[in-house]
Design an enzyme around this catalytic site. Structure first.
Site, short mmCIF file in Angstrom:
data_model
loop_
_atom_site.label_atom_id
_atom_site.label_comp_id
_atom_site.label_asym_id
_atom_site.label_seq_id
_atom_site.Cartn_x
_atom_site.Cartn_y
_atom_site.Cartn_z
N GLU A 37 0.86 -1.22 -0.17
CA GLU A 37 -0.13 0.01 0.05
C GLU A 37 0.94 1.18 0.07
O GLU A 37 1.71 1.32 0.69
CB GLU A 37 -0.92 0.00 1.31
CG GLU A 37 -1.90 0.87 1.25
CD GLU A 37 -2.76 1.02 2.70
OE1 GLU A 37 -3.35 1.91 2.91
OE2 GLU A 37 -2.83 -0.25 3.19
N ARG A 263 5.39 -13.18 9.12
CA ARG A 263 6.10 -11.82 9.16
C ARG A 263 7.40 -11.75 9.55
O ARG A 263 7.77 -12.66 10.55
CB ARG A 263 5.52 -10.80 9.84
CG ARG A 263 4.16 -10.28 9.46
CD ARG A 263 3.58 -9.51 10.60
NE ARG A 263 3.88 -8.02 10.09
CZ ARG A 263 3.18 -7.33 9.27
NH1 ARG A 263 2.24 -7.60 8.65
NH2 ARG A 263 3.69 -5.94 8.92
N LYS A 273 4.57 0.33 9.23
CA LYS A 273 4.62 1.75 8.65
C LYS A 273 4.03 2.71 9.55
O LYS A 273 4.67 3.62 9.81
CB LYS A 273 3.93 1.67 7.38
CG LYS A 273 5.07 1.13 6.12
CD LYS A 273 4.26 1.23 4.79
CE LYS A 273 3.05 -0.02 4.76
NZ LYS A 273 2.62 -0.14 3.44
P1 ATP Z 1 2.57 -2.16 7.55
O1 ATP Z 1 1.95 -2.87 8.92
O2 ATP Z 1 4.28 -1.76 7.80
O3 ATP Z 1 1.83 -1.18 6.97
P2 ATP Z 1 1.56 -3.67 5.63
O4 ATP Z 1 1.28 -5.40 5.87
O5 ATP Z 1 0.27 -2.88 6.01
O6 ATP Z 1 2.80 -3.62 6.68
P3 ATP Z 1 1.76 -3.51 2.96
O7 ATP Z 1 2.08 -2.42 2.20
O8 ATP Z 1 0.20 -3.75 2.76
O9 ATP Z 1 2.14 -3.30 4.48
O10 ATP Z 1 2.82 -4.77 2.53
C1 ATP Z 1 3.03 -5.06 1.28
C2 ATP Z 1 3.37 -6.60 1.29
O11 ATP Z 1 4.49 -6.61 2.11
C3 ATP Z 1 2.33 -7.20 1.83
O12 ATP Z 1 2.20 -8.72 1.10
C4 ATP Z 1 2.71 -7.73 3.46
O13 ATP Z 1 1.96 -9.07 3.81
C5 ATP Z 1 4.27 -7.76 3.24
N1 ATP Z 1 4.69 -7.43 4.59
C6 ATP Z 1 4.58 -6.30 5.12
N2 ATP Z 1 5.23 -6.34 6.21
C7 ATP Z 1 6.05 -7.43 6.23
C8 ATP Z 1 6.83 -8.24 7.27
N3 ATP Z 1 7.29 -7.56 8.44
N4 ATP Z 1 7.53 -9.59 7.05
C9 ATP Z 1 7.01 -9.89 5.80
N5 ATP Z 1 6.09 -9.51 4.98
C10 ATP Z 1 5.71 -8.13 5.29
MG MG Z 2 -1.37 -2.70 5.17
#
Ligand code: ATP
Ligand code: MG
Length: 563
Positions: A37, A263, A273
């Site tokens: 995102e 994760r 984020k």
């Molecule tokens: P955040 O909580 O930091 O906002 P998010 O999962 O909402 O992380 P996205 O931008 O939606 O962030 O993530 C893009 C991709 O990266 C998704 O497939 C998500 O599952 C993966 N991802 C995000 N954080 C991790 C992590 N700590 N370990 C592995 N994969 C991750």
């Molecule tokens: Mg997200």
């Protein structure tokens, strides 16, 4: 499409892809996507997902696209879109295509009408709180909305009016009609669309209806031809909904499958984020690229090689068990790689002047200057040696001198002889102090017979110290870093990671003296300051070096303790 890494070890996701290929599920086609995102900068957790998504596509001769999951108009910015692509490229991957979920808004809308027609979706006039309360919970029954059995025609008419902007935010939603008593809460008539009168960074004011994550994600996968939709474990319970939507739509091709893995989380830092954004907006760090941040920009500025991040992500494996990796393990991979590539240089971070009182002068009366060959990298003889100037006035590390040596202090102190690396043995004869009693200079004598740093009579010294020639050195500054959060699991006790911030995570030293050769360092390059660690030259501030990691392998020590 990817950096030339060795294929990762087998893991459960690769087993699934392999089995699909064997069974011809997708006719040997493998397509993945990385779907961030665009509401912040990528962090080390995303690197793990990138390595999995792009790595699997590469291992199976497949395709991996970048899909910007830009379905929320409130939080997304073009700034983040650009940085995401840049960071992925820096990490060593090239998306086959750059796609946007917002390009599918019309298609999703049409599919929503399809579900309405089929009696599988309805407009609910209740507000969010009511809908949430009615969802019930584990062991608590759900309550059906009074609008659940609206006739299709009425739903369709209302939905169209929602789309044309007739109703205010929050007044109505579109929900899938599944099962209000399902044991999986995700299937208790989930919300598909919310009304939101907000401009979107790409579609502007075209839409005032925005799809939820669940309604957009699987459908986007199907539109693009994704075969294996890899995500993190918290989406485990969403998989049934992912499948339900796909089963009830006229898909253009194969039905993708969602696979979840744990994760990546690291000790002493946060990978969210939202929490990282807070550090930036509260001014706790200098920005998203502050070298203490676990963002790819931060790690890059700190001097972490992209290859080390990729290796780490592969070495920790891909599983379905949540756990935190120790940050020392990541640092160990970084150190291992830099040890092979970093040029060795001498730098004095906290200078103390040393004067050799028996040093010769030349015919004109000026102190002689000698040059000593020093290896650029003992790990790589091909890097050769350079000549380092040496004369009567030098700087050594203030910490390497003690007027009254504490127990087990073997470095320079009055009456003691030490080796100046690659040059001579020197013996301290005197200290010079200012009126306030601070040591301003240390006087030593040198032994000409120890030229090159060895004594012909086999005399031993207990310490070898680095130095720079005072006359030849150049000024620099250095930033030394400690953990951003002092707790291993930030926020574990209070729920708020900010309670565990380390107030002394950065020490800035502005009066360093370094070898003149360091003036030729290219920004972003990482060098080893002998005895002090690896340092990366800042891309903006001239002669500012960030300590990437120290030299001591704390990870090895941790592993020894665990055995
Ligand atoms: P955040 O909580 O930091 O906002 P998010 O999962 O909402 O992380 P996205 O931008 O939606 O962030 O993530 C893009 C991709 O990266 C998704 O497939 C998500 O599952 C993966 N991802 C995000 N954080 C991790 C992590 N700590 N370990 C592995 N994969 C991750
Ligand atoms: Mg997200």
């Amino acid at each position: 499409m990817t950096a030339a890494d060795a294929p990762a070890p087998k893991d459960f996701i690769r087993d699934i892809v392999h089995a699909d290929n064997e069974q011809g599920t997708y006719r040997q086609r493998v397509q993945t996507r990385f779907p961030p995102e665009p509401n912040g900068y990528l962090h080390i957790g995303h690197a793990k997902a990138i390595v999995v998504d792009f790595g699997i596509a590469a291992d199976f001769d497949g395709v991996c696209n970048l899909r910007l999951d830009d379905t929320n108009p409130d939080t997304e910015e073009t700034e983040f879109v650009d940085s995401i692509l840049e960071d992925i490229r820096w990490l060593g991957y090239a998306p086959a295509q750059v796609l946007h979920a917002s390009d599918y808004f019309q298609r999703l809308y049409d599919w929503a009408e399809h579900l309405i027609d089929a009696g599988l979706a309805y407009v609910d006039d209740q507000d969010n709180e009511t809908i949430s309360a009615q969802r019930g919970g584990f062991g608590r029954p759900g309550v059906e909305s009074p609008y659940r059995d609206r006739p299709s025609a009425e739903n369709l008419e209302l939905f169209r009016r929602m789309a044309t902007g007739e109703f205010p935010d929050g007044s109505r939603v579109l929900r899938a009609k599944i099962d209000m008593q399902h044991e999986n809460m995700q299937l208790r008539d989930p919300v598909m669309y919310r009304i939101r009168h907000a401009a979107h960074h790409r579609t502007g004011n075209r839409w005032c209806l925005y799809p939820t994550y669940d309604w957009a994600h699987g459908q986007s996968d199907a539109i693009e031809g994704v075969t294996h939709s890899i995500c993190t474990l918290e989406f485990d319970t969403h998989r049934a909904l992912y499948d339900w939507y796909l089963e009830h739509l006229p898909l253009p091709g194969d039905k993708p499958k969602q696979i979840e893995f744990a994760r990546l989380e690291l000790t002493h830092t946060v990978t969210s984020k939202r929490k990282l954004a807070k550090l930036v907006t509260d001014g706790i760090v200098d920005g998203w690229d502050d070298p203490r941040m676990p963002t790819l920009r931060g790690l890059r500025r700190r001097g972490y090689p992209a290859t080390a991040i990729r290796d780490f992500c592969r070495e920790i494996g891909t599983t379905r068990t949540n756990s935190r990796q120790r940050i020392e393990a990541l640092e160990s991979v970084v150190r291992r790689q830099l040890n092979l590539t970093a040029q060795r240089r001498m730098a004095v971070l906290k200078p103390l002047k040393v004067v050799i009182t028996n040093w010769p002068t030349d015919a004109s009366g000026a102190p002689v200057v000698e040059e000593f060959p020093v290896s650029n990298n003992p790990e790589n003889p091909a890097d050769g040696t350079r000549l380092v100037p040496f004369s009567n006035e030098l700087y050594i590390e203030a910490d390497d001198f003690a007027e009254v040596p504490p127990p087990k202090f073997y470095r320079l102190s009055p009456g003691r002889e030490v080796r100046l690396r690659g040059a001579y043995f020197v013996t301290c004869t005197d200290v010079v102090k200012d009126a306030a009693g601070n040591i301003t200079e240390v006087h030593v004598t040198y032994d000409p017979a120890t030229r090159g740093g060895d004594s012909p009579d086999g005399r031993k010294v207990k310490s070898t110290m680095h130095w720079v020639s005072a006359r030849h050195a150049v000024s620099a500054s250095a930033a030394l870093y400690d953990r951003l959060f002092s707790a291993e699991f930030p926020g574990e006790d209070t729920g708020d990671p900010l309670d565990d911030l380390n107030p002394a995570s950065r020490e800035l030293l502005t009066d360093c003296r370094v070898e003149a050769a360091l003036a030729d360092t290219v920004p972003g390059d990482v060098v080893q300051f002998e005895r002090l660690g690896y340092f990366a030259l800042d891309p903006q501030t001239p002669m500012l070096f960030h300590r990437t990691v120290g030299l001591r392998d704390e990870w090895a020590a941790i592993q020894r303790r665990q055995r």
